[in-house]
Write a protein that holds these residues in place. Sequence first.
Motif, PDB file in Angstrom:
ATOM      1  N   LYS A  80       0.814  -1.221   0.000  1.00  0.00           N
ATOM      2  CA  LYS A  80       0.000   0.000   0.000  1.00  0.00           C
ATOM      3  C   LYS A  80       0.847   1.271   0.000  1.00  0.00           C
ATOM      4  O   LYS A  80       0.555   2.230  -0.725  1.00  0.00           O
ATOM      5  N   LYS A  81       1.935   1.287   0.772  1.00  0.00           N
ATOM      6  CA  LYS A  81       2.790   2.478   0.859  1.00  0.00           C
ATOM      7  C   LYS A  81       3.499   2.758  -0.466  1.00  0.00           C
ATOM      8  O   LYS A  81       3.656   3.910  -0.872  1.00  0.00           O
ATOM      9  N   ILE A  82       3.932   1.680  -1.139  1.00  0.00           N
ATOM     10  CA  ILE A  82       4.608   1.847  -2.436  1.00  0.00           C
ATOM     11  C   ILE A  82       3.631   2.379  -3.472  1.00  0.00           C
ATOM     12  O   ILE A  82       3.951   3.304  -4.231  1.00  0.00           O
ATOM     13  N   VAL A  83       2.428   1.821  -3.498  1.00  0.00           N
ATOM     14  CA  VAL A  83       1.403   2.266  -4.455  1.00  0.00           C
ATOM     15  C   VAL A  83       1.019   3.723  -4.187  1.00  0.00           C
ATOM     16  O   VAL A  83       0.872   4.516  -5.129  1.00  0.00           O
ATOM     17  N   GLN A  84       0.890   4.088  -2.904  1.00  0.00           N
ATOM     18  CA  GLN A  84       0.567   5.483  -2.559  1.00  0.00           C
ATOM     19  C   GLN A  84       1.689   6.430  -2.966  1.00  0.00           C
ATOM     20  O   GLN A  84       1.438   7.537  -3.459  1.00  0.00           O
ATOM     21  N   ALA A  85       2.942   5.991  -2.774  1.00  0.00           N
ATOM     22  CA  ALA A  85       4.092   6.806  -3.168  1.00  0.00           C
ATOM     23  C   ALA A  85       4.087   7.042  -4.676  1.00  0.00           C
ATOM     24  O   ALA A  85       4.317   8.169  -5.145  1.00  0.00           O
ATOM     25  N   ILE A  86       3.811   5.992  -5.449  1.00  0.00           N
ATOM     26  CA  ILE A  86       3.732   6.118  -6.913  1.00  0.00           C
ATOM     27  C   ILE A  86       2.612   7.087  -7.286  1.00  0.00           C
ATOM     28  O   ILE A  86       2.779   7.943  -8.162  1.00  0.00           O
ATOM     29  N   PHE A  87       1.480   6.942  -6.605  1.00  0.00           N
ATOM     30  CA  PHE A  87       0.301   7.768  -6.900  1.00  0.00           C
ATOM     31  C   PHE A  87       0.599   9.263  -6.732  1.00  0.00           C
ATOM     32  O   PHE A  87       0.209  10.085  -7.571  1.00  0.00           O
TER      33      PHE A  87
END
Length: 406
Positions: A80-87
Motif C-alpha cells: 500500500k505504501k509503495i502504491v501510494q508513493a507512486i500515486f
Amino acid sequence: MDKQLIRNILKSYDYPLIIAIWMLAIFGLIMVYSSSMISAVTRFGVPSDYFFQKQKMWLIASAFCFFITTLAPYKVLANKKIVQAIFFVSPLVLIAVALVGHTANNATSWFKFGFFSVQPAELVKLGLIIYLAAVFANKQKRMAEPVKGQLFPIYYTLWICFLIAIQPDFGTAMIVLFIASCVILSSGLSFRLLFKQLLFFTMIAAVSAPAVLPFVWHKIFSKERVSRIYGFLDPFKYVDDAGFQLVNSYLAIGLGGLKGLGLGKSIQKYGYLPESHTDFIMAVVAEELGLFGVAFVLLLLAFIVLRGLHIARKCNDAFGSLLAIGISSMIGIQTFINVGGVTGLIPITGVPLPLVSYGGSALILFMTSLGVLVNISMFVKYESKYKHKAKTIDHSKKQSKRGLIF
C-alpha cells in the motif's frame, strides 16, 4: 535459507526469457556504437565512442536494476505504501519537469544533472502499470458492479497523460494511454461502464472543443508536428525538409537488402539519418545486417512480448497477471510505434526501440520492468511445480498415516 529451496528457485527462473533480454541489450550496445560513431565526431564534436561509453554505463546501471527486480518478490510492489508513493510522486515529478526541466527538441521533458539527463515520463510508465495493476487487483470482487470509485484509476491515467502532453510530448502521452488501456481492458472492468464513460468524455470533448481549441491549437498543431504529417503522407515531395529522415530510412532499408552491407558499413549514418542511434537505429540495423538483422531483433522482441502474455495467463495472482500484461504491452506498443515510424507505416513520433536504441532513461525502464516480468515468471513456475509437488507429498504422507491407523 534451505539449500534445496534455493536450488528450486534457481531452477524456476525463465532462462530463455533472460537470454533473449540480454541478447537484445548487448546487440543494442553494439548497434549504438556502429550507428553513432560518425555523428558523434561530425555532428556533436565528441570522440567516436562517446555514445557507446555512455550507453555502456547506462547498461551497467540497468543490469543492477534488472538483478534487483529479478530477485525481489514482485508482490512487494503491491504494498500500500509503495502504491501510494507512486500515486503522489508521479504527477509531482511531471509537474516539476514541466516547470524547471531541460528543453530538448522543443519539449521540456528532461531533468539535467551535469553530464547526464533523466526523462521522468519514461519511469512514470512503469509506475502507472504498477498502480493500475495493484488497484484493479484489489477491486476484482467488485468489477461487475457499477461503482463510480472503479473509474478513478481511469481519471488518474488521463491526468498523467495530460501532464506528459503539456511538456509537450504527445507521442509518449499516447503510448502511456495505450499501455494503460491494455491493463484496464484486461482487469475485468465492466465494458458497459467503460462504454458509458467513453461516451461521456466524447460529449465533454465535443462541447468544450470550441472554447479550448483556440488556446491549444498552436501546441497540438505546431509547425513541426504539421510538417511531420506532411512528411509522413508524401516524404519524397518534402525530401529536403519533413520527409528527409523517412526517405533516407527507406534508402537504408533498401541498401541493406537480405544480408546487409556489413556491420559498421552503413552509408546513411554519415549525416543522412540525424537520429541514427536513437529513433532510427532500426534503419541502420536493416542497412548493415539486412533482413536477417531486422528479423533477429523483431523475433526476440516478439518472443519477449508473447512470453510475457503467456506468463500473465498462467499467473493465478491478479496483480502479477496485470503487471505482466502491462509490461508486455509496453514493449509491444513501443516496438510497433518505433518500427512503424522507421518504415513509414505511421507518423514519426520519436519513440526509442526497446533495449536497442540509445537512451539511459528508456534502458533503465525496460530492464527494470523486464526484471519484474522475470520474477513473476519465476513465481508462477515455482508455485505450479514445487508447491504442487510439496502438497502431493504431504497428501501421500497423510494417506500412509491413515493406513497405519486403520
